[in-house]
Design a protein around this motif. Structure first.
Motif, short mmCIF file in Angstrom:
data_model
loop_
_atom_site.label_atom_id
_atom_site.label_comp_id
_atom_site.label_asym_id
_atom_site.label_seq_id
_atom_site.Cartn_x
_atom_site.Cartn_y
_atom_site.Cartn_z
N MET A 285 16.67 -19.27 3.96
CA MET A 285 16.66 -18.03 3.58
C MET A 285 15.34 -17.86 2.51
O MET A 285 15.19 -18.69 1.59
N LYS A 286 14.34 -16.84 2.72
CA LYS A 286 13.24 -16.86 2.05
C LYS A 286 13.38 -15.33 1.44
O LYS A 286 13.53 -14.05 2.15
N TYR A 287 12.88 -15.17 0.09
CA TYR A 287 12.74 -13.86 -0.44
C TYR A 287 11.18 -13.68 -0.60
O TYR A 287 10.73 -14.44 -1.17
N ALA A 288 10.88 -12.43 -0.43
CA ALA A 288 9.59 -12.00 -0.96
C ALA A 288 9.79 -10.97 -2.08
O ALA A 288 10.58 -10.29 -2.05
N ILE A 289 8.96 -11.65 -3.29
CA ILE A 289 9.24 -10.94 -4.56
C ILE A 289 8.01 -10.14 -4.70
O ILE A 289 6.77 -11.15 -5.18
N PHE A 290 7.82 -9.13 -5.07
CA PHE A 290 6.71 -8.36 -5.33
C PHE A 290 6.73 -7.41 -6.59
O PHE A 290 7.97 -6.97 -6.87
N GLY A 291 5.76 -6.78 -7.17
CA GLY A 291 5.75 -5.68 -8.17
C GLY A 291 4.50 -5.26 -8.60
O GLY A 291 3.35 -5.79 -7.93
N ASP A 292 4.49 -4.55 -9.45
CA ASP A 292 3.22 -3.66 -9.82
C ASP A 292 2.53 -3.32 -8.65
O ASP A 292 1.04 -3.67 -8.39
N ILE A 293 3.03 -2.52 -7.80
CA ILE A 293 2.52 -1.90 -6.60
C ILE A 293 1.71 -0.71 -7.06
O ILE A 293 0.66 -0.64 -6.57
N HIS A 294 2.02 -0.22 -8.12
CA HIS A 294 1.13 1.07 -8.76
C HIS A 294 0.74 2.12 -7.53
O HIS A 294 -0.38 2.31 -7.51
N ALA A 295 1.68 2.51 -6.87
CA ALA A 295 1.32 3.34 -5.68
C ALA A 295 0.36 2.96 -4.81
O ALA A 295 -0.34 3.94 -4.01
N ASN A 296 -0.03 1.99 -4.47
CA ASN A 296 -0.98 1.65 -3.65
C ASN A 296 -0.28 0.99 -2.30
O ASN A 296 0.13 0.04 -1.92
N LEU A 297 -0.02 1.97 -1.51
CA LEU A 297 0.69 1.85 -0.21
C LEU A 297 0.07 0.97 0.93
O LEU A 297 0.93 0.20 1.44
N GLU A 298 -1.31 0.81 0.90
CA GLU A 298 -1.90 -0.06 1.83
C GLU A 298 -1.71 -1.37 1.44
O GLU A 298 -1.40 -2.44 2.26
N ALA A 299 -1.75 -1.68 0.15
CA ALA A 299 -1.31 -3.08 -0.26
C ALA A 299 0.36 -3.73 -0.15
O ALA A 299 0.51 -4.50 0.47
N ALA B 153 -2.49 4.72 -8.47
CA ALA B 153 -2.91 5.06 -7.16
C ALA B 153 -2.38 6.28 -6.51
O ALA B 153 -1.38 6.85 -7.21
N ALA B 154 -2.66 6.52 -5.15
CA ALA B 154 -2.43 7.88 -4.79
C ALA B 154 -1.04 8.10 -3.76
O ALA B 154 -0.71 9.16 -3.57
N ASN B 155 -0.09 6.96 -3.95
CA ASN B 155 0.94 7.26 -2.91
C ASN B 155 2.23 6.71 -3.66
O ASN B 155 3.12 5.98 -3.17
N PRO B 156 2.54 7.57 -4.93
CA PRO B 156 3.88 7.10 -5.63
C PRO B 156 5.24 7.41 -4.79
O PRO B 156 6.00 6.59 -4.60
N CYS B 157 5.01 8.46 -4.17
CA CYS B 157 6.35 8.95 -3.46
C CYS B 157 6.62 7.91 -2.12
O CYS B 157 7.81 7.47 -2.06
N GLU B 158 5.39 7.67 -1.43
CA GLU B 158 5.68 6.68 -0.25
C GLU B 158 6.07 5.24 -0.83
O GLU B 158 6.89 4.83 -0.08
N CYS B 159 5.72 5.08 -1.85
CA CYS B 159 6.04 3.62 -2.14
C CYS B 159 7.35 3.47 -2.95
O CYS B 159 8.09 2.60 -2.41
#
Ligand code: ZN
Length: 240
Positions: free
Chosen positions: A1-15, A41-47
């Protein structure tokens, strides 16, 4: 089992999309978010939508908190103020509700997640050295804790003393604790523009930080097109 842990996306959908794609290639089955989904960044709702849809455990970041408040933004610097006003106007009531119900600290399986620190999770202070990490370790009751907030990946280990390790990967050892900054997916500030996240391999007892290239031009164009400050597009390329 592997977890992907991410944060500080800041509305950057491409990232965010690039990180999720990489996580799939790396056979991650579960996702966890350490907060700051919106802001800059420009995609808060999408993120928000993407993180909600995955149903992954998520904690609240300071930008997530700020975005749902109705208080004045007078104290913020002009760049942050302009971006936050724009973000507040973009979010739907439903997004706002979801963000405001996020907890500051959560336990997931055998590890903890928090955005900033475990000693004062709602104070939004920064862990920038081993002394800050020590304070947080005294409130860490699991072997492993993941956090973000500084936008700089870092692995702190507590054995007889507390130290930051040089490498971006660590084999977990019994009797030691780990406080791991997963870096920022959407706005890295360690001089490397590529999106950052961590993989926790449960069977292998290993955590490693990964960096992923994404379509930065597209993210930058969207920021400018949205009328957000151009500096926010420019800084993505600097990784600062
Ligand atoms: Zn942040």
């Amino acid at each position: 089992m592997k977890y992907a842990i991410f944060g500080d996306i800041h509305a950057n959908l491409e990232a965010l999309e690039a990180v999720l794609e990489d996580a799939t290639k790396e056979n991650c089955t579960d996702h966890v978010c350490v907060g700051d989904i919106v802001g800059y960044a420009a995609n808060p709702c999408e993120c928000v939508e993407m993180v909600r849809t995955m149903g992954c455990p998520t904690v609240k970041g300071n930008h997530d908190e700020e975005a749902v408040l109705e208080t004045s933004l007078e104290g913020l610097n002009p760049l942050a103020k302009q971006a936050m006003e724009w973000t507040r106007n973009s979010l739907s009531p439903d997004d706002r509700d979801w963000l405001s119900n996020l907890k500051l600290v959560r336990q997931v399986r055998d590890f903890t997640i928090v955005h900033a620190t475990l000693d004062t999770p709602g104070g939004w202070t920064y862990v920038t050295n081993k002394f800050d990490a020590m304070a947080s370790f005294s409130y860490q009751f699991t072997q492993l804790c993941f956090y973000g907030h500084t936008h700089t990946p870092r692995i702190y280990v507590k054995g007889d003393s507390v130290d930051a390790v040089e490498e971006m990967s660590v084999d977990l050892e019994m009797g030691r604790k780990y406080f791991i900054n997963v870096g920022s997916t959407g706005q890295p500030r360690d001089g490397d523009w590529r999106a950052s996240y961590a993989i926790y391999d449960v069977e292998g007892q290993q955590v490693s930080i990964r960096r992923v290239r994404y379509n930065i031009e597209k993210a930058q164009e969207k920021i400018v097109a949205a009328g957000l400050p151009e500096m926010l597009a420019h800084r993505l390329a600097l990784g600062k």
